[in-house]
Design a protein around this motif. Structure first.
Motif, PDB file in Angstrom:
ATOM      1  N   TYR A   1      69.005  -8.900  18.293  1.00 18.45           N
ATOM      2  CA  TYR A   1      68.123  -9.739  17.287  1.00 18.45           C
ATOM      3  C   TYR A   1      68.954 -10.966  16.593  1.00 18.45           C
ATOM      4  CZ  TYR A   1      65.428  -5.477  17.612  1.00 18.45           C
ATOM      5  OH  TYR A   1      64.619  -4.537  18.384  1.00 18.45           O
ATOM      6  N   GLU A   2      70.330 -11.038  17.125  1.00 16.83           N
ATOM      7  CA  GLU A   2      71.183 -12.036  16.278  1.00 16.83           C
ATOM      8  C   GLU A   2      70.671 -13.215  16.226  1.00 16.83           C
ATOM      9  OE1 GLU A   2      74.931 -11.470  17.918  1.00 16.83           O
ATOM     10  OE2 GLU A   2      74.711 -12.787  19.494  1.00 16.83           O
ATOM     11  N   ASP A   3      69.883 -13.673  17.211  1.00 20.08           N
ATOM     12  CA  ASP A   3      69.233 -15.253  17.203  1.00 20.08           C
ATOM     13  C   ASP A   3      67.856 -15.277  17.036  1.00 20.08           C
ATOM     14  OD1 ASP A   3      71.902 -16.283  17.580  1.00 20.08           O
ATOM     15  OD2 ASP A   3      71.726 -15.912  19.929  1.00 20.08           O
ATOM     16  N   VAL A   4      67.275 -14.169  16.543  1.00 25.02           N
ATOM     17  CA  VAL A   4      65.821 -14.132  16.499  1.00 25.02           C
ATOM     18  C   VAL A   4      65.386 -14.959  15.124  1.00 25.02           C
ATOM     19  CG1 VAL A   4      63.836 -12.465  16.343  1.00 25.02           C
ATOM     20  CG2 VAL A   4      65.531 -11.994  18.011  1.00 25.02           C
ATOM     21  N   VAL A   5      64.255 -15.642  15.432  1.00 24.42           N
ATOM     22  CA  VAL A   5      63.919 -16.482  14.076  1.00 24.42           C
ATOM     23  C   VAL A   5      62.341 -16.203  14.225  1.00 24.42           C
ATOM     24  CG1 VAL A   5      65.637 -18.234  14.173  1.00 24.42           C
ATOM     25  CG2 VAL A   5      63.364 -18.392  15.351  1.00 24.42           C
ATOM     26  N   THR A   6      61.662 -15.370  14.909  1.00 23.43           N
ATOM     27  CA  THR A   6      60.269 -15.105  14.685  1.00 23.43           C
ATOM     28  C   THR A   6      60.076 -13.776  14.089  1.00 23.43           C
ATOM     29  OG1 THR A   6      60.312 -14.309  17.023  1.00 23.43           O
ATOM     30  CG2 THR A   6      59.313 -16.496  16.476  1.00 23.43           C
ATOM     31  N   PRO A   7      58.788 -13.604  13.263  1.00 22.58           N
ATOM     32  CA  PRO A   7      57.909 -14.596  12.936  1.00 22.58           C
ATOM     33  C   PRO A   7      58.119 -15.782  12.035  1.00 22.58           C
ATOM     34  CG  PRO A   7      57.380 -12.650  11.716  1.00 22.58           C
ATOM     35  CD  PRO A   7      58.585 -12.207  12.923  1.00 22.58           C
ATOM     36  N   THR A   8      57.817 -16.849  12.296  1.00 26.44           N
ATOM     37  CA  THR A   8      57.898 -18.028  11.726  1.00 26.44           C
ATOM     38  C   THR A   8      56.937 -17.994  10.600  1.00 26.44           C
ATOM     39  OG1 THR A   8      56.791 -19.713  12.748  1.00 26.44           O
ATOM     40  CG2 THR A   8      59.061 -19.509  13.212  1.00 26.44           C
ATOM     41  N   ARG A   9      57.021 -18.704   9.551  1.00 23.46           N
ATOM     42  CA  ARG A   9      55.967 -18.943   8.402  1.00 23.46           C
ATOM     43  C   ARG A   9      54.582 -19.191   9.232  1.00 23.46           C
ATOM     44  NH1 ARG A   9      56.638 -21.744   3.101  1.00 23.46           N
ATOM     45  NH2 ARG A   9      58.365 -20.423   2.945  1.00 23.46           N
ATOM     46  N   GLU A  10      54.765 -20.282  10.135  1.00 23.62           N
ATOM     47  CA  GLU A  10      53.601 -20.552  10.996  1.00 23.62           C
ATOM     48  C   GLU A  10      53.003 -19.307  11.658  1.00 23.62           C
ATOM     49  OE1 GLU A  10      53.752 -23.801  14.254  1.00 23.62           O
ATOM     50  OE2 GLU A  10      52.619 -24.900  12.800  1.00 23.62           O
ATOM     51  N   ASP A  11      53.827 -18.640  12.479  1.00 20.05           N
ATOM     52  CA  ASP A  11      53.270 -17.642  13.221  1.00 20.05           C
ATOM     53  C   ASP A  11      52.401 -16.648  12.437  1.00 20.05           C
ATOM     54  OD1 ASP A  11      54.749 -18.377  15.342  1.00 20.05           O
ATOM     55  OD2 ASP A  11      56.564 -17.187  14.962  1.00 20.05           O
ATOM     56  N   LEU A  12      53.015 -16.492  11.087  1.00 18.47           N
ATOM     57  CA  LEU A  12      52.225 -15.344  10.297  1.00 18.47           C
ATOM     58  C   LEU A  12      50.898 -15.855   9.767  1.00 18.47           C
ATOM     59  CD1 LEU A  12      55.213 -14.154   7.909  1.00 18.47           C
ATOM     60  CD2 LEU A  12      54.057 -12.960  10.036  1.00 18.47           C
ATOM     61  N   GLU A  13      50.816 -17.596   9.977  1.00 14.73           N
ATOM     62  CA  GLU A  13      49.410 -17.722   9.443  1.00 14.73           C
ATOM     63  C   GLU A  13      48.428 -17.464  10.626  1.00 14.73           C
ATOM     64  OE1 GLU A  13      49.818 -22.173   9.085  1.00 14.73           O
ATOM     65  OE2 GLU A  13      51.365 -21.792   7.539  1.00 14.73           O
ATOM     66  N   TYR A  14      49.000 -17.356  11.727  1.00 16.68           N
ATOM     67  CA  TYR A  14      48.003 -17.107  12.910  1.00 16.68           C
ATOM     68  C   TYR A  14      48.049 -15.314  13.239  1.00 16.68           C
ATOM     69  CZ  TYR A  14      47.765 -21.817  14.128  1.00 16.68           C
ATOM     70  OH  TYR A  14      47.569 -23.350  14.158  1.00 16.68           O
ATOM     71  N   LEU A  15      48.492 -14.588  12.337  1.00 15.23           N
ATOM     72  CA  LEU A  15      48.724 -13.078  12.660  1.00 15.23           C
ATOM     73  C   LEU A  15      47.394 -12.508  12.587  1.00 15.23           C
ATOM     74  CD1 LEU A  15      50.848 -11.116  13.149  1.00 15.23           C
ATOM     75  CD2 LEU A  15      51.002 -10.486  10.930  1.00 15.23           C
ATOM     76  N   GLU A  16      46.397 -12.942  11.635  1.00 11.68           N
ATOM     77  CA  GLU A  16      45.183 -12.438  11.635  1.00 11.68           C
ATOM     78  C   GLU A  16      44.411 -12.746  12.839  1.00 11.68           C
ATOM     79  OE1 GLU A  16      44.154 -10.565   8.908  1.00 11.68           O
ATOM     80  OE2 GLU A  16      45.964 -10.835   8.106  1.00 11.68           O
ATOM     81  N   ASP A  17      44.269 -13.905  13.337  1.00  9.07           N
ATOM     82  CA  ASP A  17      43.698 -14.238  14.491  1.00  9.07           C
ATOM     83  C   ASP A  17      44.282 -13.252  15.571  1.00  9.07           C
ATOM     84  OD1 ASP A  17      42.437 -16.276  13.415  1.00  9.07           O
ATOM     85  OD2 ASP A  17      43.081 -17.837  15.042  1.00  9.07           O
ATOM     86  N   LEU A  18      45.492 -13.151  15.807  1.00  9.72           N
ATOM     87  CA  LEU A  18      46.109 -12.299  16.749  1.00  9.72           C
ATOM     88  C   LEU A  18      45.595 -10.894  16.686  1.00  9.72           C
ATOM     89  CD1 LEU A  18      48.392 -12.485  18.765  1.00  9.72           C
ATOM     90  CD2 LEU A  18      49.984 -12.151  17.291  1.00  9.72           C
ATOM     91  N   MET A  19      45.620 -10.575  15.428  1.00  7.75           N
ATOM     92  CA  MET A  19      45.186  -8.931  15.365  1.00  7.75           C
ATOM     93  C   MET A  19      43.733  -8.841  15.744  1.00  7.75           C
ATOM     94  SD  MET A  19      47.386  -7.989  12.044  1.00  7.75           S
ATOM     95  CE  MET A  19      46.719  -6.268  12.014  1.00  7.75           C
ATOM     96  N   GLU A  20      42.946  -9.877  15.368  1.00 10.04           N
ATOM     97  CA  GLU A  20      41.545  -9.800  15.739  1.00 10.04           C
ATOM     98  C   GLU A  20      41.229  -9.791  17.038  1.00 10.04           C
ATOM     99  OE1 GLU A  20      39.054 -11.687  12.659  1.00 10.04           O
ATOM    100  OE2 GLU A  20      37.570 -11.811  14.090  1.00 10.04           O
ATOM    101  N   ALA A  21      41.970 -10.953  17.850  1.00 14.73           N
ATOM    102  CA  ALA A  21      41.796 -11.168  19.289  1.00 14.73           C
ATOM    103  C   ALA A  21      42.175 -10.417  20.402  1.00 14.73           C
ATOM    104  CB  ALA A  21      42.236 -12.583  19.367  1.00 14.73           C
ATOM    105  N   PHE A  22      43.492  -9.445  19.955  1.00 14.95           N
ATOM    106  CA  PHE A  22      44.103  -8.850  20.749  1.00 14.95           C
ATOM    107  C   PHE A  22      44.248  -7.307  20.161  1.00 14.95           C
ATOM    108  CE2 PHE A  22      47.513  -7.411  23.397  1.00 14.95           C
ATOM    109  CZ  PHE A  22      47.767  -8.506  24.398  1.00 14.95           C
ATOM    110  N   PRO A  23      43.228  -6.458  20.527  1.00 13.15           N
ATOM    111  CA  PRO A  23      43.293  -5.087  20.051  1.00 13.15           C
ATOM    112  C   PRO A  23      44.447  -4.271  20.777  1.00 13.15           C
ATOM    113  CG  PRO A  23      41.382  -5.465  21.237  1.00 13.15           C
ATOM    114  CD  PRO A  23      42.335  -6.544  21.404  1.00 13.15           C
ATOM    115  N   LEU A  24      45.431  -4.068  20.004  1.00 11.76           N
ATOM    116  CA  LEU A  24      46.519  -3.096  20.958  1.00 11.76           C
ATOM    117  C   LEU A  24      45.885  -1.544  21.213  1.00 11.76           C
ATOM    118  CD1 LEU A  24      49.986  -4.301  18.916  1.00 11.76           C
ATOM    119  CD2 LEU A  24      49.139  -4.407  21.510  1.00 11.76           C
TER     120      LEU A  24
END
Lengths: 444, 444
Positions: free
Chosen positions: B244-267
């Motif tokens: 994990y040492e160089d991990v920067v995600t989720p970024t703020r922008e990533d989180l803006e799309y999180l709802e989209d992701l959850m709606e589109a991609f039902p795990l």
């Protein structure tokens, strides 16, 4: 008396050697059943026609036990236990000659069953025949030749129940095998370890899943890897204390025989025999660990993609096979229960299915029992010095004799061989001759 | 304009559907090479004869890249990237119809390559043809159709070097695929994870050794199990912090799309698609873990005896395959170096041989790039609402476009399919039609 027998064996030797090779050419793989029935019938007929014994095939749901009687109206009765089954031959491509050709290469017969245990079995029968044809047999014999030893002898306990009266009346039992780990250093083996053979299975999905989704669920290979690593470390050491809680070996008596053991059984030879890269220790400590302590071993594992190239999946399921070896005074059922508790503590008892394939108890025979003394004397009569060892590392259903019947049993016999269960299993030709002689000497 | 193209596609639909199925019937397994050359030649000819493109097979030591140009004298140039290779079909017995029959079952085409990625590839080509035959193509096109994606695209970096000038002049690149994880919810995928695919091998002897001697030496399955368990726990969690040492995600922008992701991609759909028994979590946290965090996965393991029954051996060797998925701002070489250090700390660097099969970097495209905006607009033109997601969980050689060439790339396309890499891979028939339409709409 003995010299007369030996003369006859020398006369018949070329024929006897061919007869042992012929027997090795019959497949008898208990795991697959290949050749088992043919081999059992062959032995039954052999006992009847060659020795004039009463013989029958006993069936208890598995492969037949060849059971025979040779009544010589003696006050003494000896059980000759042996096994006619062998392990599978894979990996077949590592054999330098076909495992059922029984080719002679540089003074060794190379074959599956060469050392474990078909060449010794046929040598034993030829020894009995040679004795009968020369000076006569001075004891009554009971033959117990099973075909499921490599499966954990599931029919043997049933035989013991079924024939308890005749078997428990015996004065001793012997398993004739080629015991030399170092050429010219034959053994009288008084005991063996117990074994529990387990199969673990874990399934987390119906299909393999695209590996990019691994964080969403569980990987069954990783679960089994965690079970394994919770039992054994990178250094090969056992990590669970419960395995040792009932262990009482080595006893003081065991340690008296330790020098014998170290001289007769060169662990360093594993490098040459199996190409072992590195030993985990040396000297006394290593012998005590290997011969007198319980062990856990992973016999195999499989799960997911293992062909060439790459395949990015989280496997749907995985399987692993484990064996646990037991020493005095462990109890197999108790050890199994401890293992299940261990799984529970890992939180995996519901997830990892456990199948118990085999369960043998450990066994010990006193070095002062008549059969142990007779086994030593037989070597001496043939001019050999033998080593008495309290236990072997392997497992055999000897506990059925010692514990269920109260009949002492030893494994003994000259002859040098190796690579049991592995490719290019072998026995030295000369050992076959000496096994025939030894059987005759033991019965005299 | 678009309605004219759509009319033509509807007229030709029965023929186009058959053409996609015909393409799926050609095996093209990059791991074994089966059908690769035939499929590449078929595509080369297709580009030339059906589209009038200049086309050639480029070879960089592996399977050919089908490379084509369609010069429409436009100021804009788009690269159409795709892959014509598929993963192996095993386990074959779990398929309900033959993987290269492309049978239609309940509105779905079932075939290896149905969703990943041969049906989308052929749909894309048909979309280009339909556009040309109706209203003409308003942009220049470069086709990059590789046959080694499932092997880690070893030829792609060489292509990028070789054709850097033409490729870096492109305005954008697109990978047309069926992106719907929930029917009717198509995606514009802006990025992907990187991957390192490793094979570990451990050998401790030449032959399998009788398992009763396990304490004398080392068990390679146990060694690999310890490596695995040092990386992943029984709960499926990663145990090493260096990942994990160089991990920067989720970024703020990533989180803006999180709802989209959850709606589109039902795990949760993993239960139905793959028969997944249990999910490791739920909601936001699970999505952040799966989409924005690196992962380690064991793709397969094998060692010792895994057939039926028992075989008491310590295996001579064992192999395991692992994939590590990378997110911004991890560096593949650095992660590999950390892995090797990890082996060193376990004391196993000399004992466990590591082979690196593949290495892809991660990739990101800005949601404000022209190709990303065009991909969204194309859905709208067809009356579909789409979801923009910052990254998929899988890996593709997109970094070669974004990082090596500076060309933004998106993966987009309607259509519902699943079980990539698994038995009974499928795509809905209706999705194939919409993929053809979408390609045309994207280029308009």
């Amino acid at each position: 008396m003995l010299s007369k027998v030996l003369r006859l064996i020398r006369d018949r030797w070329p024929r006897y050697l061919e007869e042992v090779r012929e027997f090795l050419r019959m497949p008898s793989i208990s795991a697959t059943g290949e050749g088992i029935e043919e081999t059992a019938s062959y032995l039954e007929e052999w006992l009847r026609e060659r020795l004039g014994a009463k013989a029958t095939l006993l069936r208890y749901g598995g492969h037949p036990i060849v059971y025979g009687h040779l009544n010589e109206s003696s006050p003494y009765t000896l059980v000759l236990y042996s096994m006619y089954d062998v392990q599978p031959v894979d990996p077949i491509d590592q054999w330098t000659s076909h495992p059922f050709n029984a080719e002679i290469v540089e003074g060794r017969i190379v074959a599956r069953g060469a050392v474990n245990t078909k060449a010794p079995l046929m040598s034993m029968l030829l020894g009995v025949e040679a004795l009968r044809d020369s000076v006569g047999i001075p004891v009554n014999l009971v033959f117990v030749l099973e075909g499921e030893e490599e499966l954990g002898s599931p029919s043997m306990p049933k035989l013991i129940e079924d024939r308890r009266r005749e078997l428990s009346a015996a004065d001793g039992a012997a398993f004739i095998i080629a015991t030399e780990h170092e050429r010219g250093k034959p053994l009288v083996e008084l005991g063996c370890k117990g074994i529990i053979f387990l199969e673990l299975e874990c399934r987390t999905s119906t299909y393999d899943v695209h590996s990019s989704l691994v964080q969403a669920h569980y990987n069954p290979v990783e679960i089994l890897a965690n079970v394994i690593s919770s039992l054994k470390g990178v250094d090969g050491g056992v990590k669970v204390e419960w395995l040792y809680e009932d262990v009482v070996t080595p006893t003081r008596e065991d340690l008296e025989y330790l020098e014998d053991l170290m001289e007769a059984f060169p662990l360093d030879k594993l490098r040459e025999l199996y190409g072992v890269r590195e030993l985990r220790g040396r000297g006394r400590d290593l012998y005590i660990e290997v011969f007198f302590k319980p062990s856990i071993n992973v016999d195999g594992i499989v799960g997911g993609h293992y062909g060439p190239g790459t395949k990015t999946i989280t496997p749907s399921h995985a399987r692993a096979k484990l064996d646990i070896r037991l020493v005095p005074n462990m109890d197999p059922s108790r050890t199994l229960e401890r293992f299940m508790e261990h799984l529970s503590k890992l939180g995996l008892r519901e997830i990892v299915k456990v199948k118990v394939h085999d369960m043998y108890d450990w066994s010990r025979t006193s070095p002062r029992s008549p059969i142990a003394l007779a086994a030593v004397r037989a070597y001496e009569d043939l001019g050999m010095h033998s080593y008495v060892i309290p236990t072997v590392t392997g497992s055999a259903p000897f506990y059925l004799f010692t514990k269920a019947l109260g009949v002492p049993i030893v494994a003994a016999g000259p002859g040098y061989g190796g690579r049991a269960h592995a490719p290019n299993e072998f026995i030295e030709v000369d050992g076959v001759r000496r096994l025939i002689e030894y059987t005759a000497a033991l019965l005299l």
